[in-house]
Scaffold this motif. Structure first.
Motif, mmCIF file in Angstrom:
data_model
loop_
_atom_site.group_PDB
_atom_site.id
_atom_site.type_symbol
_atom_site.label_atom_id
_atom_site.label_comp_id
_atom_site.label_asym_id
_atom_site.label_seq_id
_atom_site.Cartn_x
_atom_site.Cartn_y
_atom_site.Cartn_z
ATOM 1 N N LYS A 2 29.777 55.851 72.427
ATOM 2 C CA LYS A 2 30.340 54.524 72.650
ATOM 3 C C LYS A 2 31.221 54.169 71.452
ATOM 4 O O LYS A 2 30.813 54.329 70.304
ATOM 5 C CB LYS A 2 29.236 53.483 72.802
ATOM 6 N N ILE A 3 32.426 53.722 71.759
ATOM 7 C CA ILE A 3 33.379 53.393 70.700
ATOM 8 C C ILE A 3 34.231 52.220 71.161
ATOM 9 O O ILE A 3 34.549 52.108 72.346
ATOM 10 C CB ILE A 3 34.238 54.633 70.345
ATOM 11 N N CYS A 4 34.552 51.349 70.228
ATOM 12 C CA CYS A 4 35.349 50.172 70.543
ATOM 13 C C CYS A 4 36.824 50.434 70.239
ATOM 14 O O CYS A 4 37.166 50.931 69.169
ATOM 15 C CB CYS A 4 34.867 48.972 69.738
ATOM 16 N N PHE A 5 37.671 50.092 71.186
ATOM 17 C CA PHE A 5 39.112 50.085 70.961
ATOM 18 C C PHE A 5 39.462 48.640 70.633
ATOM 19 O O PHE A 5 39.286 47.748 71.466
ATOM 20 C CB PHE A 5 39.856 50.580 72.201
ATOM 21 N N ALA A 6 39.895 48.399 69.424
ATOM 22 C CA ALA A 6 40.124 47.029 68.928
ATOM 23 C C ALA A 6 41.397 46.441 69.529
ATOM 24 O O ALA A 6 42.439 46.372 68.885
ATOM 25 C CB ALA A 6 40.193 47.027 67.404
ATOM 26 N N THR A 7 41.285 46.014 70.785
ATOM 27 C CA THR A 7 42.418 45.378 71.449
ATOM 28 C C THR A 7 41.943 44.327 72.439
ATOM 29 O O THR A 7 40.865 44.443 73.005
ATOM 30 C CB THR A 7 43.304 46.415 72.182
ATOM 31 N N PHE A 65 38.257 52.155 66.828
ATOM 32 C CA PHE A 65 39.608 52.552 66.457
ATOM 33 C C PHE A 65 40.553 51.448 66.894
ATOM 34 O O PHE A 65 40.261 50.667 67.794
ATOM 35 C CB PHE A 65 39.997 53.912 67.055
ATOM 36 N N ALA A 66 41.650 51.368 66.179
ATOM 37 C CA ALA A 66 42.680 50.381 66.477
ATOM 38 C C ALA A 66 44.025 51.062 66.376
ATOM 39 O O ALA A 66 44.183 52.035 65.642
ATOM 40 C CB ALA A 66 42.598 49.221 65.480
ATOM 41 N N ASP A 67 44.972 50.533 67.133
ATOM 42 C CA ASP A 67 46.304 51.097 67.040
ATOM 43 C C ASP A 67 47.305 50.000 66.731
ATOM 44 O O ASP A 67 47.032 48.824 66.915
ATOM 45 C CB ASP A 67 46.697 51.817 68.336
ATOM 46 N N ASP A 68 48.437 50.411 66.243
ATOM 47 C CA ASP A 68 49.592 49.530 66.185
ATOM 48 C C ASP A 68 50.766 50.395 66.595
ATOM 49 O O ASP A 68 50.859 51.569 66.216
ATOM 50 C CB ASP A 68 49.805 48.918 64.802
ATOM 51 N N THR A 69 51.606 49.823 67.422
ATOM 52 C CA THR A 69 52.732 50.553 67.974
ATOM 53 C C THR A 69 54.007 49.776 67.741
ATOM 54 O O THR A 69 54.017 48.553 67.845
ATOM 55 C CB THR A 69 52.530 50.777 69.494
ATOM 56 N N GLY A 70 55.058 50.489 67.449
ATOM 57 C CA GLY A 70 56.345 49.844 67.271
ATOM 58 C C GLY A 70 57.454 50.644 67.917
ATOM 59 O O GLY A 70 57.397 51.867 67.985
ATOM 60 N N LEU A 71 58.444 49.918 68.393
ATOM 61 C CA LEU A 71 59.670 50.525 68.889
ATOM 62 C C LEU A 71 60.673 50.441 67.754
ATOM 63 O O LEU A 71 60.944 49.357 67.240
ATOM 64 C CB LEU A 71 60.190 49.768 70.113
ATOM 65 N N THR A 117 53.156 55.238 67.326
ATOM 66 C CA THR A 117 51.808 54.660 67.342
ATOM 67 C C THR A 117 51.022 55.234 66.172
ATOM 68 O O THR A 117 51.076 56.440 65.915
ATOM 69 C CB THR A 117 51.077 55.005 68.656
ATOM 70 N N VAL A 118 50.293 54.365 65.490
ATOM 71 C CA VAL A 118 49.357 54.787 64.450
ATOM 72 C C VAL A 118 47.974 54.305 64.870
ATOM 73 O O VAL A 118 47.792 53.120 65.188
ATOM 74 C CB VAL A 118 49.720 54.206 63.070
ATOM 75 N N ILE A 119 47.019 55.217 64.883
ATOM 76 C CA ILE A 119 45.630 54.886 65.214
ATOM 77 C C ILE A 119 44.783 55.066 63.967
ATOM 78 O O ILE A 119 44.855 56.096 63.305
ATOM 79 C CB ILE A 119 45.090 55.800 66.329
ATOM 80 N N THR A 120 43.991 54.042 63.658
ATOM 81 C CA THR A 120 42.995 54.141 62.588
ATOM 82 C C THR A 120 41.619 54.207 63.240
ATOM 83 O O THR A 120 41.262 53.346 64.037
ATOM 84 C CB THR A 120 43.055 52.925 61.641
#
Length: 190
Positions: A2-7, A65-71, A117-120
């Motif tokens: 079980k893992i949380c996607f921080a979104t 885990f969390a991501d941030d994405t940019g164009l 995209t960067v995932i931590t």
């Protein structure tokens, strides 16, 4: 596992669940009782990804885990970049963001762009980062009804259709988030 996607973004959560399949029990912020907006005050995708993951891991004591994405658009010196979701304002309006992007690109012959995209990942207090990039270009008009964000105006390199014209499975095979997620999965399975 079980893992949380921080979104809070249901589109991102759906996309990640499709990519990961049934290998992991992925829950979102709402599922763990986190309804507050996590600050994204970093100046890079890496920083924002870290901030979100660290916040959730510390407050809710869960692997996440969390991501941030940019164009990143070449003719706009990398903009909207880290500000992609709120390019046209804090309301995070996808249509307004696209309108502003197309307006700023009027008259530009160079429409090269890339999604990054960067995932931590934070597992048992240890941090790892993964990134995914897809190069392409920005169209002059919206095409397609799938996906979200800038998908209707982004054509990945080697393709003739926008992300919004592709099925979710086809997009996930080549997308920035898909590439970063595959690195995350390979790490978790090793």
């Amino acid at each position: 596992m079980k893992i949380c996607f921080a979104t809070h973004n249901p589109n991102k959560l759906k996309e990640v669940r499709q990519i990961l399949g049934d290998r992991f029990d992925v829950v979102g912020l709402h599922d763990i009782g986190c309804d507050e907006e996590i600050p994204e005050d970093g100046i890079t995708l890496d920083e924002n990804s870290h901030i979100k993951a660290a916040f959730v891991a510390k407050k809710f004591k869960i692997n996440c885990f969390a991501d941030d994405t940019g164009l990143e658009v070449e003719a706009l010196d990398g903009a909207p970049g880290v500000y992609s979701a709120r390019y046209a304002g804090e309301q995070k309006d996808n249509q307004a963001n696209i309108r502003l992007l197309l307006e700023k690109l009027q008259g530009h012959a160079n429409r090269r762009a890339r999604f990054r995209t960067v995932i931590t990942l934070l597992v048992d207090g240890v941090e790892h980062q993964f990134d995914g990039v897809v190069d392409g270009h920005i169209t002059t008009e919206l095409k397609g009804h799938e996906g979200f964000g800038y998908d209707p105006v982004f054509v990945p390199e080697g393709h003739t259709t926008t992300f919004a014209e592709m099925s979710a499975a086809a997009k996930n095979e080549i997308s920035h988030r898909g590439r970063a997620m595959h690195k995350l999965v390979a790490f978790l399975q090793s």
